[in-house]
Design an enzyme around this catalytic site. Structure first.
Site, mmCIF file in Angstrom:
data_model
loop_
_atom_site.group_PDB
_atom_site.id
_atom_site.type_symbol
_atom_site.label_atom_id
_atom_site.label_comp_id
_atom_site.label_asym_id
_atom_site.label_seq_id
_atom_site.Cartn_x
_atom_site.Cartn_y
_atom_site.Cartn_z
ATOM 1 N N GLY A 3 0.839 -1.200 0.000
ATOM 2 C CA GLY A 3 0.000 0.000 0.000
ATOM 3 C C GLY A 3 0.868 1.243 0.000
ATOM 4 N N SER A 45 2.628 4.817 1.036
ATOM 5 C CA SER A 45 3.305 5.260 2.256
ATOM 6 C C SER A 45 2.251 5.903 3.169
ATOM 7 C CB SER A 45 4.378 6.293 1.889
ATOM 8 O OG SER A 45 4.985 6.785 3.044
ATOM 9 N N SER A 82 3.037 -0.790 8.216
ATOM 10 C CA SER A 82 3.946 -1.086 9.310
ATOM 11 C C SER A 82 3.174 -1.211 10.638
ATOM 12 C CB SER A 82 4.973 0.058 9.377
ATOM 13 O OG SER A 82 5.908 -0.223 10.336
ATOM 14 N N SER A 85 6.004 -1.781 -2.003
ATOM 15 C CA SER A 85 6.011 -2.740 -3.128
ATOM 16 C C SER A 85 4.975 -2.332 -4.177
ATOM 17 C CB SER A 85 5.798 -4.175 -2.646
ATOM 18 O OG SER A 85 4.766 -4.301 -1.696
HETATM 19 P P1 ADP Z 1 3.106 2.737 6.263
HETATM 20 O O1 ADP Z 1 3.902 1.643 6.929
HETATM 21 O O2 ADP Z 1 2.082 2.189 5.321
HETATM 22 O O3 ADP Z 1 3.956 3.790 5.627
HETATM 23 P P2 ADP Z 1 2.540 3.596 8.944
HETATM 24 O O4 ADP Z 1 2.105 2.345 9.607
HETATM 25 O O5 ADP Z 1 3.963 4.056 9.165
HETATM 26 O O6 ADP Z 1 2.238 3.473 7.384
HETATM 27 O O7 ADP Z 1 1.596 4.803 9.366
HETATM 28 C C1 ADP Z 1 0.205 4.716 9.311
HETATM 29 C C2 ADP Z 1 -0.432 5.720 10.275
HETATM 30 O O8 ADP Z 1 -1.871 5.589 10.162
HETATM 31 C C3 ADP Z 1 -0.085 5.483 11.721
HETATM 32 O O9 ADP Z 1 0.076 6.738 12.351
HETATM 33 C C4 ADP Z 1 -1.317 4.745 12.265
HETATM 34 O O10 ADP Z 1 -1.504 4.957 13.644
HETATM 35 C C5 ADP Z 1 -2.432 5.359 11.450
HETATM 36 N N1 ADP Z 1 -3.628 4.491 11.265
HETATM 37 C C6 ADP Z 1 -4.908 4.884 11.408
HETATM 38 N N2 ADP Z 1 -5.782 3.884 11.157
HETATM 39 C C7 ADP Z 1 -5.022 2.818 10.839
HETATM 40 C C8 ADP Z 1 -5.353 1.468 10.475
HETATM 41 N N3 ADP Z 1 -6.618 1.049 10.389
HETATM 42 N N4 ADP Z 1 -4.333 0.624 10.201
HETATM 43 C C9 ADP Z 1 -3.043 1.047 10.278
HETATM 44 N N5 ADP Z 1 -2.677 2.304 10.605
HETATM 45 C C10 ADP Z 1 -3.651 3.191 10.897
#
Ligand code: ADP
Length: 208
Positions: free
Chosen positions: A34, A36, A41, A108
């Protein structure tokens, strides 16, 4: 002559099936993809926590972490991204062969690369999870301030802004991380695994 011609795969005495039986669960790769900021994560670590608490052997491979080591020689060009994902795919395969539930959190963005990893693994052992959050939501979250920089042109080839994200066409799971809560998404994944008998759940969902 290719050096591969002089190298043979050495099969060990402990089979994957034996490892799985000892662990009490199947081994497989749970591949989060998905944009960024979509939540890959955060969700990967939450799912790991739920599985680990339940006695599963798990490991999270996270985007930023592998770029500090295994893939530190790579940048973000299309070619380097492809190589980054290829290495992680091979690494995931080895770790799954070792009996682990491997959980990966990488943008990815390219379908071909993800499909390449699917084809490396035995059927049914690559579980693609699309963290589907609209670009506007991810950009508003801007967890690492990267969208702001990308909009200013400071980050070339930024997925969703100046480089494409190819959403999976037939992922095993779609979680709406821009709409649903973290725990709802995490339990959706865990329920899928239990329903397919990849794991056996003893800790029940809190509100189930
Ligand atoms: P990525 O790894 O895709 O770049 P992160 O996990 O670093 O994204 O960040 C996602 C942000 O969105 C975090 O601050 C998280 O707390 C928030 N968030 C809100 N709702 C969700 C959800 N349903 N699942 C995952 N993260 C969420």
């Amino acid at each position: 002559m290719s050096t591969l011609q002089n190298i043979r795969w050495h099969a060990g005495h402990v089979s994957r099936q034996a490892r799985e039986a000892q662990n009490g669960h199947r081994s497989f790769v749970l591949w989060f993809t998905g944009l960024s900021g979509a939540g890959k994560s955060t969700l990967a670590h939450r799912v790991e926590e739920l599985l680990f608490r339940d006695g599963c052997r798990t490991y999270v491979l996270d985007g930023d972490n592998v770029r500090h080591g295994l893939c530190r020689d790579l940048g973000f060009s299309a070619v380097d991204r492809q190589e980054n994902i290829r290495r992680i795919g091979e690494m995931s395969k080895l770790m799954a062969d070792a009996g682990l539930i491997v959980i990966t959190a990488f943008i990815s963005p390219f379908r071909r690369d993800r499909d390449g990893i699917r084809s490396l693994l035995p059927a049914g052992e690559f579980i693609e999870v699309h963290c589907d959050a609209p670009l506007e939501v991810c950009e508003q979250r801007d967890v690492k301030g990267l969208y702001h920089k990308a909009r200013q042109g400071a980050i070339p080839e930024f997925t969703g802004i100046s480089s494409p994200y190819e959403a999976p066409l037939a992922p095993e799971i779609v979680v709406h991380t821009g709409r649903d809560t973290l725990d709802d998404c995490a339990w959706q994944v865990v329920r899928y695994l239990a329903a397919r008998q990849l794991i056996t759940l003893s800790n029940k969902e809190p509100h189930a």
